[in-house]
Design a protein around this motif. Structure first.
Motif, mmCIF file in Angstrom:
data_model
loop_
_atom_site.group_PDB
_atom_site.id
_atom_site.type_symbol
_atom_site.label_atom_id
_atom_site.label_comp_id
_atom_site.label_asym_id
_atom_site.label_seq_id
_atom_site.Cartn_x
_atom_site.Cartn_y
_atom_site.Cartn_z
ATOM 1 N N VAL A 214 0.836 -1.198 0.000
ATOM 2 C CA VAL A 214 0.000 0.000 0.000
ATOM 3 C C VAL A 214 0.871 1.249 0.000
ATOM 4 O O VAL A 214 0.629 2.205 -0.752
ATOM 5 N N GLU A 215 1.910 1.264 0.833
ATOM 6 C CA GLU A 215 2.820 2.404 0.901
ATOM 7 C C GLU A 215 3.481 2.680 -0.440
ATOM 8 O O GLU A 215 3.607 3.831 -0.861
ATOM 9 N N LYS A 216 3.913 1.623 -1.105
ATOM 10 C CA LYS A 216 4.681 1.783 -2.336
ATOM 11 C C LYS A 216 3.818 2.231 -3.508
ATOM 12 O O LYS A 216 4.315 2.855 -4.457
ATOM 13 N N LEU A 217 2.525 1.927 -3.488
ATOM 14 C CA LEU A 217 1.699 2.100 -4.676
ATOM 15 C C LEU A 217 0.695 3.252 -4.599
ATOM 16 O O LEU A 217 0.352 3.826 -5.628
ATOM 17 N N CYS A 218 0.209 3.570 -3.417
ATOM 18 C CA CYS A 218 -1.002 4.387 -3.319
ATOM 19 C C CYS A 218 -0.748 5.886 -3.256
ATOM 20 O O CYS A 218 0.244 6.346 -2.703
ATOM 21 N N ASP A 219 -1.689 6.636 -3.838
ATOM 22 C CA ASP A 219 -1.770 8.074 -3.637
ATOM 23 C C ASP A 219 -2.639 8.388 -2.424
ATOM 24 O O ASP A 219 -2.367 9.331 -1.683
ATOM 25 N N THR A 220 -3.698 7.592 -2.251
ATOM 26 C CA THR A 220 -4.648 7.795 -1.162
ATOM 27 C C THR A 220 -4.955 6.443 -0.522
ATOM 28 O O THR A 220 -5.050 5.436 -1.225
ATOM 29 N N VAL A 221 -5.107 6.450 0.802
ATOM 30 C CA VAL A 221 -5.427 5.223 1.532
ATOM 31 C C VAL A 221 -6.690 5.479 2.352
ATOM 32 O O VAL A 221 -6.792 6.490 3.058
ATOM 33 N N TYR A 222 -7.646 4.545 2.242
ATOM 34 C CA TYR A 222 -8.884 4.627 3.019
ATOM 35 C C TYR A 222 -8.896 3.484 4.028
ATOM 36 O O TYR A 222 -8.585 2.339 3.687
ATOM 37 N N LEU A 223 -9.269 3.809 5.262
ATOM 38 C CA LEU A 223 -9.365 2.810 6.320
ATOM 39 C C LEU A 223 -10.830 2.554 6.645
ATOM 40 O O LEU A 223 -11.557 3.466 7.052
ATOM 41 N N LEU A 224 -11.263 1.308 6.424
ATOM 42 C CA LEU A 224 -12.625 0.888 6.762
ATOM 43 C C LEU A 224 -12.609 0.126 8.079
ATOM 44 O O LEU A 224 -11.723 -0.699 8.322
ATOM 45 N N ASP A 225 -13.595 0.393 8.904
ATOM 46 C CA ASP A 225 -13.729 -0.328 10.172
ATOM 47 C C ASP A 225 -15.215 -0.484 10.465
ATOM 48 O O ASP A 225 -15.933 0.513 10.624
ATOM 49 N N GLY A 226 -15.686 -1.724 10.510
ATOM 50 C CA GLY A 226 -17.096 -1.975 10.793
ATOM 51 C C GLY A 226 -18.026 -1.361 9.770
ATOM 52 O O GLY A 226 -19.147 -0.954 10.106
ATOM 53 N N GLY A 227 -17.591 -1.286 8.506
ATOM 54 C CA GLY A 227 -18.422 -0.735 7.455
ATOM 55 C C GLY A 227 -18.378 0.770 7.332
ATOM 56 O O GLY A 227 -19.002 1.343 6.441
ATOM 57 N N ARG A 228 -17.652 1.435 8.213
ATOM 58 C CA ARG A 228 -17.542 2.897 8.171
ATOM 59 C C ARG A 228 -16.158 3.319 7.699
ATOM 60 O O ARG A 228 -15.163 2.678 8.033
ATOM 61 N N LEU A 229 -16.129 4.392 6.953
ATOM 62 C CA LEU A 229 -14.856 4.966 6.543
ATOM 63 C C LEU A 229 -14.350 5.841 7.688
ATOM 64 O O LEU A 229 -14.890 6.915 7.949
ATOM 65 N N VAL A 230 -13.333 5.364 8.389
ATOM 66 C CA VAL A 230 -12.886 6.054 9.604
ATOM 67 C C VAL A 230 -11.625 6.877 9.380
ATOM 68 O O VAL A 230 -11.240 7.654 10.250
ATOM 69 N N ASN A 231 -10.995 6.745 8.233
ATOM 70 C CA ASN A 231 -9.789 7.522 7.981
ATOM 71 C C ASN A 231 -9.495 7.583 6.497
ATOM 72 O O ASN A 231 -9.707 6.615 5.766
ATOM 73 N N LYS A 232 -9.018 8.738 6.075
ATOM 74 C CA LYS A 232 -8.513 8.927 4.712
ATOM 75 C C LYS A 232 -7.140 9.569 4.832
ATOM 76 O O LYS A 232 -6.988 10.612 5.467
ATOM 77 N N ILE A 233 -6.163 8.936 4.237
ATOM 78 C CA ILE A 233 -4.788 9.416 4.355
ATOM 79 C C ILE A 233 -4.244 9.702 2.965
ATOM 80 O O ILE A 233 -4.228 8.826 2.101
ATOM 81 N N GLN A 234 -3.832 10.941 2.747
ATOM 82 C CA GLN A 234 -3.127 11.292 1.528
ATOM 83 C C GLN A 234 -1.646 11.005 1.735
ATOM 84 O O GLN A 234 -1.059 11.451 2.718
ATOM 85 N N MET A 235 -1.053 10.283 0.812
ATOM 86 C CA MET A 235 0.352 9.934 0.977
ATOM 87 C C MET A 235 1.242 11.170 0.973
ATOM 88 O O MET A 235 2.330 11.170 1.550
ATOM 89 N N ASN A 236 0.784 12.267 0.357
ATOM 90 C CA ASN A 236 1.538 13.522 0.426
ATOM 91 C C ASN A 236 1.676 14.012 1.862
ATOM 92 O O ASN A 236 2.672 14.642 2.222
ATOM 93 N N ASP A 237 0.646 13.751 2.695
ATOM 94 C CA ASP A 237 0.725 14.151 4.099
ATOM 95 C C ASP A 237 1.851 13.421 4.811
ATOM 96 O O ASP A 237 2.559 13.993 5.650
ATOM 97 N N ILE A 238 2.004 12.143 4.485
ATOM 98 C CA ILE A 238 3.083 11.362 5.089
ATOM 99 C C ILE A 238 4.438 11.850 4.580
ATOM 100 O O ILE A 238 5.396 11.982 5.347
#
Length: 308
Positions: A214-238
């Protein structure tokens, strides 16, 4: 995790939206007497043209259900799925899908099976030579093309599944655990293939439990937990939180050379330190950008909720 400045700059440019979900909710009912179970709840996200998005989360978080809605294999109870103009009037013709546990007709050869999948698309004509190239592109050499799929290993079947997901030259490529069953060499080959697809303007969304991919490939990462989108991470932020590690040597006396390693937190500090080493007659041996691991970033932001 390494990323060139050119790649980073591309991520800063706004990409036209290829597909979007708005407040998507999906429920399923199991046994006749059981209550409906919410699989996805109020999920909102956008996938830009020519970008790579990763969907992460534990088993049962809703990743596969999300992909089924994107492909049209399932429909939301609430909310809306919208496709960009490039996807045309029949978006399913312009997407490719690799399920996590695909079923293939095991008594067909690789070439026969791929020909079958081509025939499912209207107006898609692929020559036998192009079919061979499609299989070679995903790491299946020509000498296995005439073998039945029931003789393939799990890794070979995964590669074939990737080929069938690309056979219609899709704009949107949806991959559910595409690295599953692959050895390290196979994973590297698939990563290279995904990177090539992105360079060609394709939009890719995939799920994975392997954060390194995921780190090597993605521009954006979404974290799902229990059917809810609980986090969106832009790799530029990292990337913005990265530091620099400097290795250099200094000669203090005629035969007294000492090796040094320092970490600086900003580009300004990096420039000043490099200038100081050179002016002191030192030798720079390595400068490496150190990017925080995605896992640490998720842990730090998990309590903050999604940044949509």
């Amino acid at each position: 995790m390494h990323m060139t400045k050119k790649e980073s700059d591309r991520m800063d440019e706004a990409s036209p939206t290829l597909v979007s979900l708005k407040d998507v909710t999906k429920t399923f009912k199991g046994h006749f007497w059981s209550k409906r179970k919410t699989i996805l709840s109020g999920v909102t996200l956008e996938l830009g043209e020519g970008t790579v998005a990763g969907i992460i989360g534990h088993n049962g978080a809703g990743k596969t259900s999300l992909f089924k809605i994107l492909t049209g294999l399932a429909f939301p109870d609430k909310g809306r799925v919208s496709f960009g103009e490039k996807m045309g009037d029949n978006p399913r013709q312009r997407l490719g899908f690799l399920p996590e546990n695909p079923y293939f007709y095991k008594y067909l050869t690789a070439i026969e099976a791929l020909s079958f999948y081509v025939a499912l698309f209207d107006g898609v004509n692929v020559s036998p030579l192009e079919l061979e190239h499609a299989l070679i592109q995903v790491g299946l050499p020509k000498d296995v093309h005439a073998q039945r799929l029931n003789t393939f290993s799990k890794g070979m079947l995964q590669r074939f599944g990737f080929a069938q997901a690309l056979v219609n030259d899709p704009l949107l490529i949806i991959l559910d655990e595409p690295m599953s069953g692959l050895d390290p060499v196979g994973r590297k080959e698939i990563r290279s293939l995904i990177e090539g697809l992105k360079r060609n303007g394709k939009t890719i969304v995939f799920s994975s439990h392997i954060l390194d991919d995921v780190e090597k490939l993605c521009d954006t990462v979404y974290l799902l937990d229990g059917g809810r989108l609980v986090n969106k991470i832009q790799m530029n932020d990292i990337l913005g939180k990265s530091s620099w590690c400097i290795d250099y040597s200094l000669t203090h006396h005629a035969d007294d050379t000492a090796e040094h390693r320092e970490v600086v937190l900003t580009k300004k500090e990096l420039h000043l330190r490099v200038t100081s080493v050179i002016q002191s007659g030192g030798t720079l041996t390595n400068i490496e950008r150190v990017i925080p691991p995605l896992e640490e970033w998720i842990d730090r932001r998990a309590t903050k909720g999604p940044n949509i």
